[in-house]
Design an enzyme around this catalytic site. Structure first.
Site, PDB file in Angstrom:
ATOM      1  N   HIS A 295      -0.606   1.308  10.872  1.00 18.54           N
ATOM      2  CA  HIS A 295       0.119   2.012   9.805  1.00 18.54           C
ATOM      3  C   HIS A 295       0.949   3.147  10.391  1.00 18.54           C
ATOM      4  CE1 HIS A 295      -1.698  -0.353   6.737  1.00 18.54           C
ATOM      5  NE2 HIS A 295      -2.922   0.114   6.915  1.00 18.54           N
TER       6      HIS A 295
ATOM      7  N   SER B 225       3.770 -10.787  -3.500  1.00 20.06           N
ATOM      8  CA  SER B 225       2.693  -9.781  -3.605  1.00 20.06           C
ATOM      9  C   SER B 225       2.989  -8.680  -4.635  1.00 20.06           C
ATOM     10  CB  SER B 225       2.387  -9.172  -2.234  1.00 20.06           C
ATOM     11  OG  SER B 225       1.956 -10.153  -1.328  1.00 20.06           O
TER      12      SER B 225
ATOM     13  N   ASP C 231       5.108  -5.498   5.955  1.00 21.12           N
ATOM     14  CA  ASP C 231       3.777  -6.106   6.159  1.00 21.12           C
ATOM     15  C   ASP C 231       3.535  -6.393   7.640  1.00 21.12           C
ATOM     16  OD1 ASP C 231       1.323  -7.093   5.396  1.00 21.12           O
ATOM     17  OD2 ASP C 231       2.091  -9.039   4.736  1.00 21.12           O
TER      18      ASP C 231
ATOM     19  N   THR D 201      -0.587  -1.675  -6.088  1.00 23.42           N
ATOM     20  CA  THR D 201      -1.707  -1.419  -7.008  1.00 23.42           C
ATOM     21  C   THR D 201      -2.950  -2.200  -6.568  1.00 23.42           C
ATOM     22  OG1 THR D 201      -0.720  -3.115  -8.446  1.00 23.42           O
ATOM     23  CG2 THR D 201      -0.374  -0.822  -9.094  1.00 23.42           C
TER      24      THR D 201
ATOM     25  N   ARG E 171      -8.846  -2.047  -0.572  1.00 20.14           N
ATOM     26  CA  ARG E 171      -9.178  -1.843   0.852  1.00 20.14           C
ATOM     27  C   ARG E 171     -10.204  -0.722   1.009  1.00 20.14           C
ATOM     28  NH1 ARG E 171      -3.769  -3.065   4.329  1.00 20.14           N
ATOM     29  NH2 ARG E 171      -2.996  -4.767   3.030  1.00 20.14           N
TER      30      ARG E 171
ATOM     31  N   ARG F  11      -2.139  -6.614  11.733  1.00 19.86           N
ATOM     32  CA  ARG F  11      -2.060  -7.596  12.819  1.00 19.86           C
ATOM     33  C   ARG F  11      -1.461  -6.979  14.086  1.00 19.86           C
ATOM     34  NH1 ARG F  11       0.581 -11.765   8.883  1.00 19.86           N
ATOM     35  NH2 ARG F  11       0.387  -9.913   7.561  1.00 19.86           N
TER      36      ARG F  11
ATOM     37  N   ASN G 175      -3.723  -2.591  -3.296  1.00 19.30           N
ATOM     38  CA  ASN G 175      -4.204  -2.079  -2.009  1.00 19.30           C
ATOM     39  C   ASN G 175      -5.418  -1.146  -2.137  1.00 19.30           C
ATOM     40  OD1 ASN G 175      -0.879  -2.034  -0.545  1.00 19.30           O
ATOM     41  ND2 ASN G 175      -2.494  -3.545  -0.249  1.00 19.30           N
ATOM     42  N   TRP G 176      -5.757  -0.754  -3.379  1.00 25.13           N
ATOM     43  CA  TRP G 176      -6.980   0.042  -3.597  1.00 25.13           C
ATOM     44  C   TRP G 176      -8.228  -0.753  -3.238  1.00 25.13           C
ATOM     45  CZ3 TRP G 176      -6.372   5.105  -4.443  1.00 25.13           C
ATOM     46  CH2 TRP G 176      -5.219   5.557  -5.077  1.00 25.13           C
TER      47      TRP G 176
END
Ligand code: IPE
Ligand code: IPE
Ligand code: MG
Length: 240
Positions: free
Chosen positions: A33, A196, A16, A62, A67, A20, A64-65
């Site tokens: 990324h 998470s 993670d 699951t 975004r 940031r 993160n969709w």
């Protein structure tokens, strides 16, 4: 510094802090990324060199969709780019790639390249590198429960036969899937102290190490520090 004889068998990481990291540099989120892939590459190498048997990374949840589509697709593209570029080196290093999660729901180009990586490395006997991709801990428990219900319905399983093992073996980490033992050590970067939806069932007795380091900045030395911390914990598993 670290005890070579007490290397955790399975290390699971919540990678993670990419966003940031990028924000601090006034870069787009995807640049974070991309940098994260670089960190991942070094951590795979180091883990394998240390004799870790299983390294599992949380690449896409699951949730993160939720975004933006651009970011989601960008993550898949970067992952495919990484796999294409590194596959031969992973293979030479005897690394076996496995996927945890419903990766078939990803765009076709990603599914194809992921399957290629899994097939290419399937007979390797070195470190198993598990990528949690479209993975959710609750989702996999639901899948296991549905499967059990189907079997109870068709009479091949009786309710009184259901044990922890009945559930475990149906998870993505189960015997019939990626066959991964429970994580000994779970690391989460970027200062967030939550799970998470990662390996909920499997982390029942894992040791957790949290660090403020953002994932793209996470180095092999940070990994060694986390292992050192793990080695100085006393695991009790509920016993005395
Ligand atoms: C983690 O980085 C990677 C994924 C969730 C795919 P984030 O994108 O969550 O980074 P932060 O939390 O916004 O810093
Ligand atoms: C967890 O990070 C998922 C991955 C690292 C792939 P998130 O950034 O999605 O988690 P939350 O939203 O902060 O809980
Ligand atoms: Mg995050």
């Amino acid at each position: 510094m670290i005890d070579q004889n007490k290397i955790p068998c399975h290390i699971a990481i919540v990678m993670d802090g990419n966003g940031r990291w990028a924000k601090k540099r006034n870069l787009p989120h995807l640049a974070g990324h991309n940098a994260g892939m670089g960190a991942m590459k070094e951590i795979i190498k180091k883990s394998s060199a240390l004799g870790v048997e299983h390294l599992t990374v949380y690449a896409f949840s699951t949730e993160n969709w939720k975004r933006a589509a651009d970011e989601v697709n960008g993550i898949f593209k970067l992952l495919v780019l990484y796999v294409d570029k590194e596959l031969e080196e992973l293979h030479e290093n005897n690394v076996k790639v496995k996927i945890l999660g419903d990766y078939r729901a990803l765009p076709k180009f990603a599914v194809e390249r992921i399957e290629k990586a899994v097939q290419r490395t399937q007979d390797n006997t070195g470190m198993q590198f598990n990528i949690a991709l479209n993975y959710g801990g609750r989702d996999e428990v639901v899948r296991a429960v549905k499967d059990i219900c189907e079997q109870i319905k068709d009479g091949s399983l009786l309710p009184e036969q259901v044990t922890e093992e009945t559930i475990s073996e149906r998870l993505y980490t189960g015997k019939n899937f990626a066959n991964v033992p429970d994580p000994d050590l779970v690391i989460r970067t970027s200062g967030e102290m939550r799970i998470s939806n990662y390996l909920l069932w499997q982390s029942a007795y894992s040791e957790f190490v949290f660090t403020d380091v953002l994932w793209p900045d996470f180095t092999p030395l940070d990994l060694e520090k986390a292992i050192f911390e793990y080695q100085n914990r006393e695991r009790r598993f509920g016993g005395r």
